[in-house]
Write a protein that holds these residues in place. Structure first.
Motif, PDB file in Angstrom:
ATOM      1  N   LEU A 222      17.138  -5.933 -11.393  1.00 41.87           N
ATOM      2  CA  LEU A 222      17.539  -6.860 -10.341  1.00 41.87           C
ATOM      3  C   LEU A 222      18.700  -7.718 -10.824  1.00 41.87           C
ATOM      4  CD1 LEU A 222      14.013  -8.034  -9.102  1.00 41.87           C
ATOM      5  CD2 LEU A 222      15.592  -6.479  -7.935  1.00 41.87           C
ATOM      6  N   PRO A 223      19.512  -8.256  -9.933  1.00 45.00           N
ATOM      7  CA  PRO A 223      20.690  -9.040 -10.328  1.00 45.00           C
ATOM      8  C   PRO A 223      20.360 -10.254 -11.196  1.00 45.00           C
ATOM      9  CG  PRO A 223      20.783  -8.509  -7.989  1.00 45.00           C
ATOM     10  CD  PRO A 223      19.439  -8.096  -8.458  1.00 45.00           C
ATOM     11  N   ASN A 224      19.149 -10.797 -11.058  1.00 43.42           N
ATOM     12  CA  ASN A 224      18.791 -12.003 -11.822  1.00 43.42           C
ATOM     13  C   ASN A 224      18.213 -11.697 -13.195  1.00 43.42           C
ATOM     14  OD1 ASN A 224      16.361 -10.927 -10.999  1.00 43.42           O
ATOM     15  ND2 ASN A 224      15.888 -12.556  -9.556  1.00 43.42           N
ATOM     16  N   GLY A 225      18.235 -10.433 -13.601  1.00 42.38           N
ATOM     17  CA  GLY A 225      17.725 -10.059 -14.915  1.00 42.38           C
ATOM     18  C   GLY A 225      16.318  -9.514 -14.914  1.00 42.38           C
ATOM     19  N   GLY A 226      15.622  -9.576 -13.800  1.00 42.12           N
ATOM     20  CA  GLY A 226      14.275  -9.040 -13.710  1.00 42.12           C
ATOM     21  C   GLY A 226      14.277  -7.575 -13.329  1.00 42.12           C
ATOM     22  N   THR A 227      13.107  -7.054 -13.042  1.00 42.55           N
ATOM     23  CA  THR A 227      12.980  -5.666 -12.610  1.00 42.55           C
ATOM     24  C   THR A 227      12.089  -5.601 -11.376  1.00 42.55           C
ATOM     25  OG1 THR A 227      11.079  -5.262 -14.058  1.00 42.55           O
ATOM     26  CG2 THR A 227      13.261  -4.734 -14.932  1.00 42.55           C
ATOM     27  N   LEU A 228      12.281  -4.554 -10.595  1.00 37.26           N
ATOM     28  CA  LEU A 228      11.478  -4.329  -9.391  1.00 37.26           C
ATOM     29  C   LEU A 228      10.862  -2.944  -9.468  1.00 37.26           C
ATOM     30  CD1 LEU A 228      11.002  -5.336  -6.250  1.00 37.26           C
ATOM     31  CD2 LEU A 228      12.526  -3.442  -5.820  1.00 37.26           C
ATOM     32  N   LYS A 229       9.605  -2.868  -9.100  1.00 40.26           N
ATOM     33  CA  LYS A 229       8.904  -1.586  -9.166  1.00 40.26           C
ATOM     34  C   LYS A 229       7.981  -1.435  -7.974  1.00 40.26           C
ATOM     35  CE  LYS A 229       5.959   1.149 -12.284  1.00 40.26           C
ATOM     36  NZ  LYS A 229       5.233   1.137 -13.581  1.00 40.26           N
ATOM     37  N   VAL A 230       8.039  -0.277  -7.329  1.00 38.15           N
ATOM     38  CA  VAL A 230       7.072   0.078  -6.294  1.00 38.15           C
ATOM     39  C   VAL A 230       5.923   0.800  -6.978  1.00 38.15           C
ATOM     40  CG1 VAL A 230       6.644   1.437  -4.228  1.00 38.15           C
ATOM     41  CG2 VAL A 230       8.807   0.203  -4.473  1.00 38.15           C
ATOM     42  N   GLU A 231       4.742   0.209  -6.912  1.00 40.57           N
ATOM     43  CA  GLU A 231       3.595   0.699  -7.689  1.00 40.57           C
ATOM     44  C   GLU A 231       2.820   1.775  -6.934  1.00 40.57           C
ATOM     45  OE1 GLU A 231       1.479   1.774 -10.365  1.00 40.57           O
ATOM     46  OE2 GLU A 231       2.847   0.139 -10.880  1.00 40.57           O
TER      47      GLU A 231
ATOM     48  N   LYS B  25      13.396 -14.669 -10.851  1.00 38.45           N
ATOM     49  CA  LYS B  25      14.210 -14.772 -12.068  1.00 38.45           C
ATOM     50  C   LYS B  25      14.133 -13.491 -12.891  1.00 38.45           C
ATOM     51  CE  LYS B  25      13.789 -19.791 -12.099  1.00 38.45           C
ATOM     52  NZ  LYS B  25      13.412 -21.010 -12.843  1.00 38.45           N
ATOM     53  N   ASP B  26      13.864 -13.609 -14.200  1.00 39.95           N
ATOM     54  CA  ASP B  26      13.914 -12.435 -15.073  1.00 39.95           C
ATOM     55  C   ASP B  26      12.532 -11.821 -15.291  1.00 39.95           C
ATOM     56  OD1 ASP B  26      12.907 -14.542 -16.492  1.00 39.95           O
ATOM     57  OD2 ASP B  26      14.073 -14.182 -18.319  1.00 39.95           O
ATOM     58  N   ASN B  27      11.634 -11.991 -14.342  1.00 41.11           N
ATOM     59  CA  ASN B  27      10.294 -11.423 -14.448  1.00 41.11           C
ATOM     60  C   ASN B  27      10.211 -10.074 -13.737  1.00 41.11           C
ATOM     61  OD1 ASN B  27       8.806 -13.762 -15.747  1.00 41.11           O
ATOM     62  ND2 ASN B  27       9.670 -14.787 -13.953  1.00 41.11           N
ATOM     63  N   GLU B  28       9.071  -9.429 -13.866  1.00 32.98           N
ATOM     64  CA  GLU B  28       8.866  -8.124 -13.239  1.00 32.98           C
ATOM     65  C   GLU B  28       8.194  -8.315 -11.882  1.00 32.98           C
ATOM     66  OE1 GLU B  28       6.755  -3.789 -14.202  1.00 32.98           O
ATOM     67  OE2 GLU B  28       6.856  -5.360 -15.730  1.00 32.98           O
ATOM     68  N   VAL B  29       8.766  -7.711 -10.852  1.00 31.97           N
ATOM     69  CA  VAL B  29       8.237  -7.803  -9.492  1.00 31.97           C
ATOM     70  C   VAL B  29       7.610  -6.469  -9.114  1.00 31.97           C
ATOM     71  CG1 VAL B  29       8.803  -8.185  -7.066  1.00 31.97           C
ATOM     72  CG2 VAL B  29       9.945  -9.532  -8.845  1.00 31.97           C
ATOM     73  N   ILE B  30       6.350  -6.513  -8.691  1.00 38.08           N
ATOM     74  CA  ILE B  30       5.622  -5.306  -8.309  1.00 38.08           C
ATOM     75  C   ILE B  30       5.346  -5.326  -6.806  1.00 38.08           C
ATOM     76  CG2 ILE B  30       3.505  -3.960  -8.615  1.00 38.08           C
ATOM     77  CD1 ILE B  30       5.275  -3.960 -11.062  1.00 38.08           C
ATOM     78  N   ILE B  31       5.699  -4.227  -6.139  1.00 42.35           N
ATOM     79  CA  ILE B  31       5.386  -4.064  -4.719  1.00 42.35           C
ATOM     80  C   ILE B  31       4.388  -2.919  -4.590  1.00 42.35           C
ATOM     81  CG2 ILE B  31       6.283  -3.557  -2.426  1.00 42.35           C
ATOM     82  CD1 ILE B  31       8.949  -4.648  -3.286  1.00 42.35           C
ATOM     83  N   PRO B  32       3.120  -3.211  -4.270  1.00 39.07           N
ATOM     84  CA  PRO B  32       2.140  -2.125  -4.073  1.00 39.07           C
ATOM     85  C   PRO B  32       2.567  -1.195  -2.943  1.00 39.07           C
ATOM     86  CG  PRO B  32       1.036  -4.251  -4.294  1.00 39.07           C
ATOM     87  CD  PRO B  32       2.512  -4.542  -4.160  1.00 39.07           C
ATOM     88  N   ALA B  33       2.196   0.055  -3.053  1.00 39.15           N
ATOM     89  CA  ALA B  33       2.596   1.050  -2.050  1.00 39.15           C
ATOM     90  C   ALA B  33       2.096   0.676  -0.664  1.00 39.15           C
ATOM     91  CB  ALA B  33       2.078   2.425  -2.458  1.00 39.15           C
ATOM     92  N   VAL B  34       0.931   0.045  -0.582  1.00 35.52           N
ATOM     93  CA  VAL B  34       0.385  -0.328   0.725  1.00 35.52           C
ATOM     94  C   VAL B  34       1.278  -1.363   1.413  1.00 35.52           C
ATOM     95  CG1 VAL B  34      -1.094  -2.142  -0.258  1.00 35.52           C
ATOM     96  CG2 VAL B  34      -1.691  -1.108   1.934  1.00 35.52           C
ATOM     97  N   VAL B  35       2.007  -2.147   0.635  1.00 32.48           N
ATOM     98  CA  VAL B  35       2.933  -3.117   1.219  1.00 32.48           C
ATOM     99  C   VAL B  35       4.035  -2.401   1.990  1.00 32.48           C
ATOM    100  CG1 VAL B  35       4.672  -4.872   0.663  1.00 32.48           C
ATOM    101  CG2 VAL B  35       2.435  -4.933  -0.445  1.00 32.48           C
TER     102      VAL B  35
ATOM    103  N   PHE C 140       4.759 -10.315 -11.310  1.00 34.92           N
ATOM    104  CA  PHE C 140       4.403 -10.858  -9.998  1.00 34.92           C
ATOM    105  C   PHE C 140       4.121  -9.711  -9.040  1.00 34.92           C
ATOM    106  CE2 PHE C 140       6.807 -14.341 -11.880  1.00 34.92           C
ATOM    107  CZ  PHE C 140       6.034 -15.444 -11.532  1.00 34.92           C
ATOM    108  N   VAL C 141       2.921  -9.682  -8.475  1.00 30.59           N
ATOM    109  CA  VAL C 141       2.537  -8.694  -7.462  1.00 30.59           C
ATOM    110  C   VAL C 141       2.676  -9.371  -6.094  1.00 30.59           C
ATOM    111  CG1 VAL C 141       0.726  -7.168  -6.610  1.00 30.59           C
ATOM    112  CG2 VAL C 141       0.941  -7.617  -9.083  1.00 30.59           C
ATOM    113  N   LEU C 142       3.508  -8.808  -5.225  1.00 27.08           N
ATOM    114  CA  LEU C 142       3.827  -9.451  -3.953  1.00 27.08           C
ATOM    115  C   LEU C 142       2.974  -8.915  -2.813  1.00 27.08           C
ATOM    116  CD1 LEU C 142       7.737  -9.685  -3.989  1.00 27.08           C
ATOM    117  CD2 LEU C 142       6.035 -11.119  -5.123  1.00 27.08           C
ATOM    118  N   ASP C 143       2.425  -9.834  -2.024  1.00 30.37           N
ATOM    119  CA  ASP C 143       1.720  -9.479  -0.794  1.00 30.37           C
ATOM    120  C   ASP C 143       2.761  -9.204   0.300  1.00 30.37           C
ATOM    121  OD1 ASP C 143      -0.122  -9.094   1.176  1.00 30.37           O
ATOM    122  OD2 ASP C 143      -1.102 -11.044   0.984  1.00 30.37           O
ATOM    123  N   THR C 144       2.352  -8.472   1.325  1.00 33.82           N
ATOM    124  CA  THR C 144       3.264  -8.114   2.413  1.00 33.82           C
ATOM    125  C   THR C 144       3.820  -9.347   3.106  1.00 33.82           C
ATOM    126  OG1 THR C 144       1.848  -6.190   2.781  1.00 33.82           O
ATOM    127  CG2 THR C 144       3.497  -6.666   4.461  1.00 33.82           C
TER     128      THR C 144
END
Length: 444
Positions: free
Chosen positions: A73-82, A23-33, A5-9
């Motif tokens: 992340l606590p729910n089993g997923g991961t977070l990454k700043v791209e 949940k247990d998916n991968e969360v991506i935060i673009p650097a511009v966010v 999942f790529v999140l908008d600001t």
């Protein structure tokens, strides 16, 4: 299969806890966010607060590892700043301008292209509350979603109305008029009833026989309305829903009342009339406090001249209009003299309610649909001992850029409190302002 999942600001500025909602998916935060969040963190409004909360959450996650490499992340997923996947060439072919929105689209598109070359492909989903960003993503062939995790209900049709119509045998209606109550368990109803919810009994045979009842606080009985249809400060209920509203507004055992409905259904007028009765006539409360959020409809007109009262007057004018009607003033400025002389009525912007404790007052919050969940929590938690608070608004008329009919603070409050014995709600449906206002509310 896990998703990326790529999140908008706007998702994070709307709900900072969106970081943990996938949940247990991968969360991506673009650097511009991060750049956009940093530009908002000094704002004094709700968006600024959310930007600061996101900053603190990300700072806390740094303790688990490098954000650019990914942290659990606590729910089993991961977070990454791209920091990679920023090539703008593919997006530039469709949308030439290198705006922040297009830079976020570029990250999602480059991730999607990269996944096509892998043996095990993960779906890429761009999450945004901006409709045009989702449209652009669709043009680029990307999967896209609105952020819905914070919505109290799934659609406007599921909003709790505070009353139900039930078809029964005419003998049941006769029994109610004889004994003045009905045991709910004996009716064998197919629907769930909540405390202080209203029930309209109608004859299943098609006659005009009917009854208007209210669920008791313990949820076991249907009881008659305790109030007659006598005028309240010159205001008489014109339909069944308005009578339900007055029943809740004038009940001292219900400290939280919510009213929803289209423009012109009488929400503000009923609340003000009830507040004046309780404060001025019955002396149940020592002050009537009326407030509304300062959120413009359309383009903001900018800074206003004068002292605080002069600045607030244009925002609070709908309140003064209703007070002028209730006091039957004849000249411009008369209402100001009346309020100054009484001293027990205070009109404020919600900006000045934060941090206060408000005991022994009848509090009215108008246009509550423009409040976020956090703002509603802040306001309701200000209510002190012996106070009553009324929140009202139209969930379909929202001027806040990040709220909708299912995620605003008023809808959230209605849904969370509908099972509580200390609260009551009713949705007003029939417009009583004028025939023109009713047709406009229905057609426009």
């Amino acid at each position: 299969m896990n998703k990326i999942f790529v999140l908008d600001t706007n998702v994070l500025l709307h709900d900072p806890n969106a970081l943990f909602a996938f949940k247990d998916n991968e969360v991506i935060i673009p650097a511009v966010v991060l750049e956009e969040i940093d530009s908002k963190k000094r704002n004094a409004d709700e968006i600024g607060r959310n930007a600061r909360v996101v900053s603190r959450l990300l700072d806390g996650l740094r303790e688990l590892g490098h954000l650019h490499s990914g942290v659990p992340l606590p729910n089993g997923g991961t977070l990454k700043v791209e920091l990679n996947h920023r090539s703008f060439l593919k997006v530039q072919e469709m949308f030439g301008e290198m705006s922040n929105d297009n830079r976020i689209l570029a990250v999602a598109l480059n991730y999607s292209l990269e996944q096509q070359d892998l043996d095990t492909q993960k779906p890429i989903v761009l999450v945004s509350k901006d409709v045009l960003v989702r449209v652009k993503a669709d043009v680029l062939g990307l999967m896209t979603e609105d952020y819905l995790s914070d919505q109290s209900v799934r659609s406007g049709d599921e909003l709790y109305t505070g009353y139900q119509t039930v078809l029964v045998h005419p003998a049941v209606i006769d029994e109610f008029y004889t004994y003045r109550y009905l045991q709910i368990k004996h009716l064998q109803l197919q629907m769930k009833l909540y405390p202080h919810e209203f029930v309209i009994l109608k004859d299943e045979m098609g006659t005009s026989k009917s009854a208007l009842l209210k669920v008791s606080a313990d949820g076991t009985k249907l009881e008659p309305l305790y109030l007659s249809n006598d005028p309240v400060w010159g205001i008489t209920a014109r339909n069944a829903q308005q009578r339900m509203g007055l029943e809740l507004l004038l009940n001292d055992d219900i400290p939280l009342v919510t009213l929803s409905g289209k423009a012109g259904t009488g929400k503000t007028l009923l609340a003000l009339a009830s507040g004046l009765l309780k404060v001025e006539d019955e002396r149940k409360y020592k002050k009537l406090l009326i407030a509304r959020p300062v959120v413009p409809m359309g383009k903001d007109i900018g800074y206003l001249p004068g002292e605080k009262e002069e600045k607030l007057r244009p925002w609070m004018q709908p309140i003064y209009d209703n007070l002028e009607f209730l006091f039957d003033t004849k000249k411009s400025g008369d209402i100001d003299k009346i309020l100054l002389g009484m001293g027990s009525i205070q009109v404020e912007a919600l900006t000045y309610i934060r941090g206060r404790s408000i005991p022994g007052q009848f509090i009215i919050i108008d246009e509550a649909q423009n409040l976020s969940k956090h703002e509603v929590k802040t306001i309701v938690s200000r209510v002190g001992e012996g106070s009553k608070i009324v929140l009202m608004g139209d969930p379909e008329q929202i001027d806040h850029p990040y709220l909708d009919s299912a995620s605003n603070g008023l809808t959230y409050l209605i849904e969370r409190f509908k099972q509580e014995t200390i609260s009551g709600h009713v949705m007003l449906e029939r417009g009583e302002r004028s025939k023109l206002a009713q047709v406009a509310a229905d057609l426009l």
